[in-house]
Design an enzyme around this catalytic site. Structure first.
Site, PDB file in Angstrom:
ATOM      1  CG  PHE A   8      51.305  54.258  34.684  1.00  0.00           C
ATOM      2  CD1 PHE A   8      50.741  53.863  33.471  1.00  0.00           C
ATOM      3  CD2 PHE A   8      51.242  53.383  35.765  1.00  0.00           C
ATOM      4  CE1 PHE A   8      50.129  52.623  33.345  1.00  0.00           C
ATOM      5  CE2 PHE A   8      50.621  52.145  35.647  1.00  0.00           C
ATOM      6  CZ  PHE A   8      50.065  51.767  34.430  1.00  0.00           C
ATOM      7  CG  ASP A   9      53.835  60.910  31.306  1.00  0.00           C
ATOM      8  OD1 ASP A   9      54.387  61.748  32.038  1.00  0.00           O
ATOM      9  OD2 ASP A   9      53.101  61.217  30.349  1.00  0.00           O
ATOM     10  CB  ALA A  10      50.986  62.194  35.420  1.00  0.00           C
ATOM     11  CB  VAL A 173      53.257  52.968  30.744  1.00  0.00           C
ATOM     12  CG1 VAL A 173      52.165  53.205  29.713  1.00  0.00           C
ATOM     13  CG2 VAL A 173      53.432  51.492  31.050  1.00  0.00           C
ATOM     14  CG  ASP A 175      52.150  61.283  26.367  1.00  0.00           C
ATOM     15  OD1 ASP A 175      52.602  61.285  27.535  1.00  0.00           O
ATOM     16  OD2 ASP A 175      51.998  62.317  25.692  1.00  0.00           O
TER      17      ASP A 175
END
Length: 222
Positions: A8-10, A173, A175
């Site tokens: 994941f991105d944070a 994953v 944004d």
């Protein structure tokens, strides 16, 4: 579960990043009231510096110094110290994104979980602990630690080295369609664009999946 790892991105993927609230808290520490203009001026400079950082034009130390140089002169405090205090404030101003906790609970025990962030290393442990997620993640990698930022392939290879090897099947994953999707795809990962604002897909960006919410991703991976 088809993925060994989900990465994941944070910021703005797992956590909301309320920089306005964080800056307000920092300035209040020095008795300075933040106005809309004050925040607008800071954010304009801050975003430009982050863009330079992502392009490899400046390093993380330069970003820290330059974005707080004005306040450093005003308060008589070193900019890097102000940056550290801002990170502390951001722990209190980074609530989980809607659906993030449910998604992580659904993945626990089914896939190994990691974070690859272009943010600061010092920020991650505190907000993971605050969200109750410390035990979920086996791996947390930041661009500060790796020395390069997404979408540079080197930060992904740095991550694979920490895994001991590149996983056969992993999902990235995030944004940001360029940093997370193009970056992940560039090193052979499946990707998911978390597009909660319904933005048009940029030219040349082809995520494996595209979702408008983290609960949508939870259902997709169920």
């Amino acid at each position: 579960m088809q993925y060994q790892w989900v990465l994941f991105d944070a910021d703005e993927t797992l956590f909301r990043f309320d920089s306005q609230g964080g800056l307000k808290s920092l300035l209040a520490r020095y008795g300075h009231e933040m106005t809309e203009q004050c925040y607008s001026d800071f954010q304009r400079k801050n975003l430009a510096l982050w863009e330079q950082y992502h392009q490899g034009e400046i390093d993380m130390l330069a970003l820290q110094k330059q974005r707080f140089a004005h306040f450093g002169e005003r308060f008589g405090v070193k900019p890097v110290a102000l940056n550290a205090q801002f990170q502390e404030a951001m722990v209190e101003n980074s609530p989980p994104m809607d659906g993030a906790h449910e998604l992580l609970l659904s993945l626990k025990g089914r896939a190994r979980l990691g974070i690859i962030s272009n943010g600061f290393k010092a920020l991650q442990p505190g907000r993971l602990a605050r969200a109750g997620w410390s035990e979920f993640f086996e791996l947390v990698v930041t661009s500060e630690e790796a020395g390069v930022a997404k979408p540079d392939p080197a930060i992904f290879h740095f991550t694979f080295d920490k895994m001991d090897q590149k996983p056969e099947k992993a999902l990235m994953v995030g944004d940001n369609p360029h940093a997370d999707v193009a970056g992940g795809a560039g090193v052979g990962l499946d990707t998911c664009w978390f597009n909660r604002h319904g933005n048009p897909r940029p030219d040349g960006i082809s995520p494996t999946y595209e979702v408008g919410s983290l609960l949508e991703l939870k259902a997709l991976l169920a």
